[in-house]
Design a protein around this motif. Structure first.
Motif, PDB file in Angstrom:
ATOM      1  N   PHE A 127       0.714  -1.222  -0.116  1.00  0.00           N
ATOM      2  CA  PHE A 127      -0.053  -0.050   0.027  1.00  0.00           C
ATOM      3  C   PHE A 127       0.798   1.265   0.085  1.00  0.00           C
ATOM      4  CE2 PHE A 127      -3.455  -3.080   1.129  1.00  0.00           C
ATOM      5  CZ  PHE A 127      -4.532  -2.546   0.601  1.00  0.00           C
ATOM      6  N   LEU A 128       2.009   1.257   0.351  1.00  0.00           N
ATOM      7  CA  LEU A 128       2.980   2.332   0.433  1.00  0.00           C
ATOM      8  C   LEU A 128       4.062   2.580  -0.574  1.00  0.00           C
ATOM      9  CD1 LEU A 128       3.865   1.669   4.302  1.00  0.00           C
ATOM     10  CD2 LEU A 128       1.671   2.851   2.988  1.00  0.00           C
ATOM     11  N   MET A 129       3.952   1.584  -1.660  1.00  0.00           N
ATOM     12  CA  MET A 129       4.851   1.537  -2.496  1.00  0.00           C
ATOM     13  C   MET A 129       5.152   2.756  -3.628  1.00  0.00           C
ATOM     14  SD  MET A 129       4.823  -2.346  -3.930  1.00  0.00           S
ATOM     15  CE  MET A 129       5.958  -2.144  -5.383  1.00  0.00           C
ATOM     16  N   LYS A 130       3.593   3.641  -3.699  1.00  0.00           N
ATOM     17  CA  LYS A 130       3.492   4.737  -4.457  1.00  0.00           C
ATOM     18  C   LYS A 130       3.052   5.785  -3.707  1.00  0.00           C
ATOM     19  CE  LYS A 130       2.949   2.215  -9.111  1.00  0.00           C
ATOM     20  NZ  LYS A 130       2.003   2.357 -10.269  1.00  0.00           N
ATOM     21  N   PRO A 131       3.423   7.174  -4.029  1.00  0.00           N
ATOM     22  CA  PRO A 131       2.951   8.285  -3.059  1.00  0.00           C
ATOM     23  C   PRO A 131       1.522   8.603  -3.508  1.00  0.00           C
ATOM     24  CG  PRO A 131       4.609   9.084  -4.427  1.00  0.00           C
ATOM     25  CD  PRO A 131       4.840   7.492  -4.664  1.00  0.00           C
ATOM     26  N   ASP A 132       1.008   8.097  -4.652  1.00  0.00           N
ATOM     27  CA  ASP A 132      -0.008   8.682  -5.455  1.00  0.00           C
ATOM     28  C   ASP A 132      -1.208   7.886  -4.519  1.00  0.00           C
ATOM     29  OD1 ASP A 132      -2.199   9.407  -6.711  1.00  0.00           O
ATOM     30  OD2 ASP A 132      -1.595   8.236  -8.738  1.00  0.00           O
ATOM     31  N   PRO A 133      -2.166   8.907  -4.090  1.00  0.00           N
ATOM     32  CA  PRO A 133      -3.399   8.506  -3.318  1.00  0.00           C
ATOM     33  C   PRO A 133      -4.275   7.473  -3.793  1.00  0.00           C
ATOM     34  CG  PRO A 133      -3.002  10.877  -2.838  1.00  0.00           C
ATOM     35  CD  PRO A 133      -2.092  10.278  -4.214  1.00  0.00           C
ATOM     36  N   THR A 134      -4.230   7.554  -5.540  1.00  0.00           N
ATOM     37  CA  THR A 134      -5.031   6.548  -6.027  1.00  0.00           C
ATOM     38  C   THR A 134      -4.569   5.126  -6.052  1.00  0.00           C
ATOM     39  OG1 THR A 134      -3.987   7.202  -8.210  1.00  0.00           O
ATOM     40  CG2 THR A 134      -5.967   8.436  -7.636  1.00  0.00           C
ATOM     41  N   TRP A 135      -3.376   4.995  -5.709  1.00  0.00           N
ATOM     42  CA  TRP A 135      -2.682   3.787  -5.604  1.00  0.00           C
ATOM     43  C   TRP A 135      -3.574   2.640  -4.977  1.00  0.00           C
ATOM     44  CZ3 TRP A 135      -0.091   0.288  -7.795  1.00  0.00           C
ATOM     45  CH2 TRP A 135       0.823  -0.888  -7.156  1.00  0.00           C
ATOM     46  N   ILE A 136      -4.345   3.066  -3.746  1.00  0.00           N
ATOM     47  CA  ILE A 136      -4.917   2.315  -2.884  1.00  0.00           C
ATOM     48  C   ILE A 136      -5.907   1.590  -3.665  1.00  0.00           C
ATOM     49  CG2 ILE A 136      -3.911   3.228  -0.804  1.00  0.00           C
ATOM     50  CD1 ILE A 136      -6.939   4.217  -0.378  1.00  0.00           C
ATOM     51  N   TRP A 137      -6.435   2.666  -4.502  1.00  0.00           N
ATOM     52  CA  TRP A 137      -7.773   2.191  -5.095  1.00  0.00           C
ATOM     53  C   TRP A 137      -7.226   1.021  -6.380  1.00  0.00           C
ATOM     54  CZ3 TRP A 137     -12.151   2.479  -2.983  1.00  0.00           C
ATOM     55  CH2 TRP A 137     -12.611   3.495  -2.071  1.00  0.00           C
ATOM     56  N   GLU A 138      -6.125   1.145  -7.047  1.00  0.00           N
ATOM     57  CA  GLU A 138      -5.756   0.305  -7.932  1.00  0.00           C
ATOM     58  C   GLU A 138      -5.688  -1.477  -6.996  1.00  0.00           C
ATOM     59  OE1 GLU A 138      -2.515   1.158 -10.009  1.00  0.00           O
ATOM     60  OE2 GLU A 138      -3.116   3.210 -10.124  1.00  0.00           O
TER      61      GLU A 138
END
Length: 312
Positions: free
Chosen positions: A75-86
């Protein structure tokens, strides 16, 4: 003679742990997948998914980096907030494939990994069902596949496995037994008054109880029966389930969890659904075949008696 006894015991142990498997994995698979899907749908619709696991939620990404463990780092691999929705939609897709029995083992392994990562991301979201689902999903990743009622079998035309092994079923069964045994043990050493029914009376006064006006559910004999029968059923399950009482015990515990779903609020729904999924790991394909044979024999006897009566 002693060596013969040891050899026979080892052969029986090998048969028990690694013999042919006829567990109803299709029931475990569908109920586990539906539990995960239901949890995800509610988290997504309520906004709690972002509140629990978002970069700016209860445990912000900057703080989580120092406190969470793998696989939560996904969940922390990308700083983009939309990453968790992926990750969210990937988990939904994996659980849906698992429910349908499509690429069953891969779907089970992916659902297990993503679901555990989600819970590890913020352990305040851990509930009883999370522990049970981790067990069922891990067992499904190693269980025989494809299963009879699955798209792998019907659509992709994959043959049913010629050789199966019962070790995944034993893993799930032993863990479910330990869950009920230690639950009973903690109740016995807790505030429960053995032989009384006060705990049931107090539970029916809580906000979780659906029927606060049903005074008959607080009758003394019902309080005594509900308290002590649950202790007896859960406490004896870990020992008696390996005997001929397996099938009635499993059905009684499934009925027990269905009763909890009916009597108590929705907060307990997914825990009890996950528990039923785990209990289905004790069911065998031959159980239902035996019931069908019993019904056919009963019907045959009824027809023969009718024929004898008409002749006479």
């Amino acid at each position: 003679m002693f060596s013969t006894i040891i050899r026979a015991a080892l052969e029986q142990l090998n048969e028990f742990f690694f013999g042919p498997d006829n567990t109803r994995w299709d029931l475990v698979r569908v109920l586990s997948a539906l539990s995960v899907l239901g949890i995800l749908v509610l988290l997504g619709l309520s906004g709690n998914y972002e509140r629990f696991y978002g970069h700016y939620g209860m445990l912000p990404r900057t703080a989580a980096i120092d406190v969470v463990y793998w696989p939560a780092f996904l969940f922390l691999m990308k700083p983009d907030p939309t990453w968790i929705w992926e990750i969210y939609w990937a988990t939904v897709a994996a659980a849906l494939c698992l429910a349908l029995g499509l690429w069953t083992r891969i779907a089970a392994a992916a659902t297990f990994f993503l679901y555990v990562a989600m819970i590890q991301r913020n352990l305040t979201s851990f509930n009883g069902e999370a522990g049970i689902l981790a067990l069922t999903l891990l067992a499904l990743a190693f269980a025989s596949a494809p299963q009879r009622f699955s798209l792998d079998h019907f659509l992709l035309k994959k043959p049913l496995p010629a050789k199966t092994e019962s070790s995944p079923a034993r893993f799930l069964q032993f863990n479910i037994c330990m869950m009920y045994f230690f639950t009973t043990l903690s109740n016995l050493i807790g505030d429960w008054h053995i032989g009384g029914g006060e705990i049931w009376y107090l539970i029916t006064l809580s906000d979780w109880f659906r029927f606060p006006d049903a005074e008959w559910l607080r009758a003394r004999w019902i309080c005594w029966l509900a308290t002590n029968s649950s202790l007896l059923l859960e406490g004896s399950f870990a020992f008696l389930v390996w005997m001929r009482l397996r099938l009635p015990l499993v059905f009684m515990l499934i009925g027990f969890h269905v009763a909890i779903i009916i009597l108590f609020c929705n907060a307990l729904f997914f825990f009890n659904l996950a528990a039923i999924a785990g209990l289905c790991g004790f069911l065998k394909t031959t159980d239902f075949a035996r019931l069908k044979r019993a019904r056919k024999q009963t019907a045959t006897r009824g027809l023969s008696k009718s024929a004898d009566y008409s002749i006479s």
